[in-house]
Motif scaffolding. Structure first.
Motif, PDB file in Angstrom:
ATOM      1  N   LEU A 126       0.829  -1.200   0.000  1.00 19.78           N
ATOM      2  CA  LEU A 126       0.000   0.000   0.000  1.00 19.78           C
ATOM      3  C   LEU A 126       0.871   1.260   0.000  1.00 19.78           C
ATOM      4  O   LEU A 126       1.904   1.294   0.664  1.00 19.78           O
ATOM      5  CB  LEU A 126      -0.896   0.032   1.239  1.00 19.78           C
ATOM      6  N   PRO A 127       0.430   2.311  -0.702  1.00 25.19           N
ATOM      7  CA  PRO A 127       1.145   3.580  -0.598  1.00 25.19           C
ATOM      8  C   PRO A 127       0.993   4.133   0.815  1.00 25.19           C
ATOM      9  O   PRO A 127      -0.066   3.985   1.437  1.00 25.19           O
ATOM     10  CB  PRO A 127       0.457   4.478  -1.624  1.00 25.19           C
ATOM     11  N   MET A 128       2.073   4.755   1.319  1.00 26.98           N
ATOM     12  CA  MET A 128       2.079   5.264   2.682  1.00 26.98           C
ATOM     13  C   MET A 128       2.435   6.739   2.697  1.00 26.98           C
ATOM     14  O   MET A 128       3.419   7.149   2.085  1.00 26.98           O
ATOM     15  CB  MET A 128       3.084   4.491   3.537  1.00 26.98           C
ATOM     16  N   HIS A 129       1.629   7.515   3.432  1.00 29.72           N
ATOM     17  CA  HIS A 129       1.902   8.929   3.674  1.00 29.72           C
ATOM     18  C   HIS A 129       2.368   9.053   5.117  1.00 29.72           C
ATOM     19  O   HIS A 129       1.663   8.625   6.034  1.00 29.72           O
ATOM     20  CB  HIS A 129       0.640   9.767   3.466  1.00 29.72           C
ATOM     21  N   LEU A 130       3.555   9.643   5.325  1.00 29.61           N
ATOM     22  CA  LEU A 130       4.167   9.694   6.649  1.00 29.61           C
ATOM     23  C   LEU A 130       4.517  11.116   7.056  1.00 29.61           C
ATOM     24  O   LEU A 130       4.937  11.913   6.217  1.00 29.61           O
ATOM     25  CB  LEU A 130       5.477   8.907   6.667  1.00 29.61           C
ATOM     26  N   ILE A 131       4.385  11.394   8.351  1.00 31.38           N
ATOM     27  CA  ILE A 131       4.961  12.588   8.954  1.00 31.38           C
ATOM     28  C   ILE A 131       5.801  12.109  10.139  1.00 31.38           C
ATOM     29  O   ILE A 131       5.700  10.948  10.541  1.00 31.38           O
ATOM     30  CB  ILE A 131       3.887  13.599   9.393  1.00 31.38           C
ATOM     31  N   HIS A 132       6.621  12.993  10.725  1.00 33.79           N
ATOM     32  CA  HIS A 132       7.525  12.468  11.743  1.00 33.79           C
ATOM     33  C   HIS A 132       7.093  12.613  13.199  1.00 33.79           C
ATOM     34  O   HIS A 132       7.499  11.824  14.008  1.00 33.79           O
ATOM     35  CB  HIS A 132       8.959  12.971  11.562  1.00 33.79           C
ATOM     36  N   GLY A 133       6.319  13.578  13.603  1.00 34.43           N
ATOM     37  CA  GLY A 133       5.905  13.707  14.999  1.00 34.43           C
ATOM     38  C   GLY A 133       6.986  14.315  15.874  1.00 34.43           C
ATOM     39  O   GLY A 133       7.970  14.861  15.380  1.00 34.43           O
TER      40      GLY A 133
END
Length: 178
Positions: free
Chosen positions: A51-58
């Motif tokens: 699956l495509p994944m959209h990430l941010i770091h936090g």
């Protein structure tokens, strides 16, 4: 379009993969990770779901260079957005940020159909009235790592704007959830 929404995996590759595989089995076509991922290596088992994944770091940033590198070399499967993300999925405007208070504030603007956040380790799905009229959905999937809270994730249907909180079973294998 269904999406898997996760947060606060804190380098726990096993439970992150469990949630992503379970979401894929339920029809998810993408993943939104709301931060505190930590290391890029903890994504590898989850990426096997395809699956495509959209990430941010936090706030537990980890290795941003490795996340950038993985994003560049993943053939589009991983999109690392930095501290927050403004994306469109299934015609929906989606804002992703780690902090729950910041997420609430962005939902109050009414500029977004969906605001996803994390940080509190408490799963929550609610509609927030906007200051200029209208409303936005605010989704906090809790902590998939189960840090001082149940191991939770959310399956969202962007076509119907329905969201379900799921809890991973204590001894679940990859792809299983309660």
């Amino acid at each position: 379009m269904k999406v898997c929404i996760v947060s606060d995996s804190h380098d726990r590759a096993d439970v992150l993969a469990q949630a992503v595989h379970a979401a894929r089995q339920r029809g998810a076509e993408a993943v939104i990770h709301c931060g505190d991922l930590i290391g890029a290596q903890s994504l590898k088992p989850a990426l096997e779901a395809g699956l495509p994944m959209h990430l941010i770091h936090g706030n537990n940033v980890g290795d941003t260079q490795a996340l950038h590198r993985l994003s560049r070399t993943s053939g589009g499967q991983v999109q690392y957005h930095g501290p927050d993300a403004r994306i469109e999925l299934c015609g929906r405007r989606v804002f992703v940020v780690h902090y729950d208070d910041y997420g609430y504030a962005m939902a109050c603007t009414g500029d977004w159909d969906l605001v996803c956040c994390g940080h509190s380790h408490r799963a929550e799905v609610r509609r927030v009235e906007a200051v200029r009229g209208g409303s936005s959905w605010l989704v906090n999937p809790g902590t998939v790592a189960g840090l001082a809270a149940p191991r939770t994730w959310v399956l969202g249907d962007l076509a119907t704007m329905r969201f379900e909180v799921h809890e991973l079973a204590a001894q679940a294998g990859v792809g299983a959830s309660a």
